[in-house]
Scaffold this active site. Sequence first.
Site, PDB file in Angstrom:
ATOM      1  N   HIS A 164      -9.154  -1.454  -6.598  1.00  0.00           N
ATOM      2  CA  HIS A 164      -8.543  -0.965  -5.571  1.00  0.00           C
ATOM      3  C   HIS A 164      -7.254  -1.589  -5.810  1.00  0.00           C
ATOM      4  O   HIS A 164      -6.287  -1.812  -6.920  1.00  0.00           O
ATOM      5  CB  HIS A 164      -8.420  -2.219  -4.165  1.00  0.00           C
ATOM      6  CG  HIS A 164      -8.022  -3.724  -4.255  1.00  0.00           C
ATOM      7  ND1 HIS A 164      -6.661  -3.852  -3.864  1.00  0.00           N
ATOM      8  CD2 HIS A 164      -8.371  -4.673  -4.590  1.00  0.00           C
ATOM      9  CE1 HIS A 164      -7.007  -5.352  -3.999  1.00  0.00           C
ATOM     10  NE2 HIS A 164      -7.893  -5.796  -4.161  1.00  0.00           N
ATOM     11  N   ASP A 189      -2.949  -8.903  -8.169  1.00  0.00           N
ATOM     12  CA  ASP A 189      -4.238  -8.441  -6.762  1.00  0.00           C
ATOM     13  C   ASP A 189      -3.626  -6.921  -6.134  1.00  0.00           C
ATOM     14  O   ASP A 189      -3.408  -7.027  -5.576  1.00  0.00           O
ATOM     15  CB  ASP A 189      -4.270  -8.860  -6.451  1.00  0.00           C
ATOM     16  CG  ASP A 189      -5.797  -9.026  -4.873  1.00  0.00           C
ATOM     17  OD1 ASP A 189      -6.088  -8.079  -5.516  1.00  0.00           O
ATOM     18  OD2 ASP A 189      -4.824  -9.365  -4.557  1.00  0.00           O
ATOM     19  N   GLU A 231      -8.534  -1.927   0.214  1.00  0.00           N
ATOM     20  CA  GLU A 231      -9.185  -3.053   0.733  1.00  0.00           C
ATOM     21  C   GLU A 231      -8.600  -4.365   0.884  1.00  0.00           C
ATOM     22  O   GLU A 231      -9.412  -4.747   1.895  1.00  0.00           O
ATOM     23  CB  GLU A 231      -9.233  -3.474  -1.396  1.00  0.00           C
ATOM     24  CG  GLU A 231      -9.758  -4.043  -1.871  1.00  0.00           C
ATOM     25  CD  GLU A 231      -9.562  -5.816  -1.378  1.00  0.00           C
ATOM     26  OE1 GLU A 231     -10.493  -7.126  -1.418  1.00  0.00           O
ATOM     27  OE2 GLU A 231      -8.775  -6.200  -1.429  1.00  0.00           O
ATOM     28  N   GLU A 232      -7.360  -4.577   1.483  1.00  0.00           N
ATOM     29  CA  GLU A 232      -6.684  -5.929   1.515  1.00  0.00           C
ATOM     30  C   GLU A 232      -7.072  -6.045   3.218  1.00  0.00           C
ATOM     31  O   GLU A 232      -6.314  -6.190   3.768  1.00  0.00           O
ATOM     32  CB  GLU A 232      -4.918  -5.647   1.026  1.00  0.00           C
ATOM     33  CG  GLU A 232      -4.923  -6.118  -0.408  1.00  0.00           C
ATOM     34  CD  GLU A 232      -5.363  -7.112  -1.029  1.00  0.00           C
ATOM     35  OE1 GLU A 232      -6.021  -8.709  -0.507  1.00  0.00           O
ATOM     36  OE2 GLU A 232      -5.386  -7.763  -2.428  1.00  0.00           O
ATOM     37  N   ASP A 237     -11.823  -7.000  -9.977  1.00  0.00           N
ATOM     38  CA  ASP A 237     -10.764  -7.520  -8.888  1.00  0.00           C
ATOM     39  C   ASP A 237     -10.178  -9.007  -9.773  1.00  0.00           C
ATOM     40  O   ASP A 237     -10.493  -9.419 -10.853  1.00  0.00           O
ATOM     41  CB  ASP A 237     -11.180  -7.595  -7.884  1.00  0.00           C
ATOM     42  CG  ASP A 237     -10.164  -7.388  -6.918  1.00  0.00           C
ATOM     43  OD1 ASP A 237      -8.761  -7.794  -6.692  1.00  0.00           O
ATOM     44  OD2 ASP A 237     -10.343  -7.323  -5.496  1.00  0.00           O
ATOM     45  N   HIS A 279      -2.263 -13.549  -4.431  1.00  0.00           N
ATOM     46  CA  HIS A 279      -1.271 -13.377  -2.897  1.00  0.00           C
ATOM     47  C   HIS A 279      -0.078 -13.778  -2.784  1.00  0.00           C
ATOM     48  O   HIS A 279       0.934 -14.197  -1.705  1.00  0.00           O
ATOM     49  CB  HIS A 279      -2.016 -13.417  -1.703  1.00  0.00           C
ATOM     50  CG  HIS A 279      -2.653 -12.151  -2.140  1.00  0.00           C
ATOM     51  ND1 HIS A 279      -3.003 -12.148   0.050  1.00  0.00           N
ATOM     52  CD2 HIS A 279      -3.707 -11.511  -2.660  1.00  0.00           C
ATOM     53  CE1 HIS A 279      -4.757 -11.455   0.011  1.00  0.00           C
ATOM     54  NE2 HIS A 279      -4.612 -11.411  -1.988  1.00  0.00           N
TER      55      HIS A 279
HETATM   56 CO    CO Z   1      -6.281  -9.304  -2.532  1.00  0.00          CO
HETATM   57 ZN    ZN Z   2      -7.656  -7.620  -4.714  1.00  0.00          ZN
END
Ligand code: CO
Ligand code: ZN
Length: 336
Positions: free
Chosen positions: A62, A167, A197-198, A220, A307
């Site tokens: 992503h 990410d 995606e998130e 990922d 994150h």
């Molecule tokens: Co993420």
């Molecule tokens: Zn991810």
Amino acid sequence: MKTLIRLLVDTYGPSGFEDNVRDVIRTHVEPLADELHVDAMGNLFALKKGLGAGKRIMLAAHMDEIGLIVTQVEDDGFLRFSGVGAIPMKALMGVRVRFANGTLGVISHDGGAKPEIAGKTIPDMSRWFIDVGVSRKEDLPVGVGDVAAFVRPFQDLGQRLIGGGFDDRIGCAVLIETMRRLDRPPHDVIFTFTVQEEVGLRGARVAAFGMEPDIAIAVDIAPTGDTPRPELPIALKLGAGPSIKIADVGMISHPRLRQTLETVAREHNIPYQLEVLPLGSTDAAAMQATRSGVIAGAISIPTRYTHLPTEMIDMSDVENAIKLLIAFLQTADMPE
Ligand code: CO
Ligand code: ZN
């Protein structure tokens, strides 16, 4: 490859606003692809044709990252916001953000950093604000609906890299590099760079429906459990190889695909780890549950502090993920 990784993580691209990231990726994959196309949602597909008679294999990473969206502006110029994706509120105080137009800001919340407020309970979203350095609403260079990404500078520590947005820009880098090194495989391979995606695997859902793959693999990141007294019991370590997903909260990988990946890794002496995550999911969950079902799994780059304002990865895991993907794609015997 570190130059490519740096370029990808330094590019602005919160969910729904992946255009800049897609432009960067497109310049890299266009010369390598037999066909290239972008769908209505913004997913980018780069097809590498196989020798015929093989399967259709979709690899997905992503392009989007988490961010913040302005919901309201105060008369004195402070911006209220809500999250784009899963935001680690406990780590927001003092963090810098950048909007699409380059406007920079710092995050704080009502009551400042007073322990009775910042202590036991984290203030709810409504108490946080972004300060972009103006005193009047009229002077604001951004407004309701504008989206900010976190400023998370990239740094090369040698074997390990720190920065933000690994990410999943590291997944994008792995796909690009795999495509570059891959000789013509027996199978058609659809290198897919997904959007949103998130915020709920939204791009991958339509991507897999549209492309009708036989097999789908998400590339990922996965959080590790290798720091002192980790929050969650996760068996992944940095530098011990990419992980082959068994399960997360959104999916159970297809057992025969997982077996094939493990067999390929062992045959090629590629270190790997087995992944079971008690939180989160990936595009693989959406790709698995489309049409009448797709054989799906995932390969992850172990990542510390996912994150958070600074994430950490190990280059050996990145390198081994590419090796594993190439060896897998050259395998004639695919799970049915
Ligand atoms: Co993420
Ligand atoms: Zn991810």
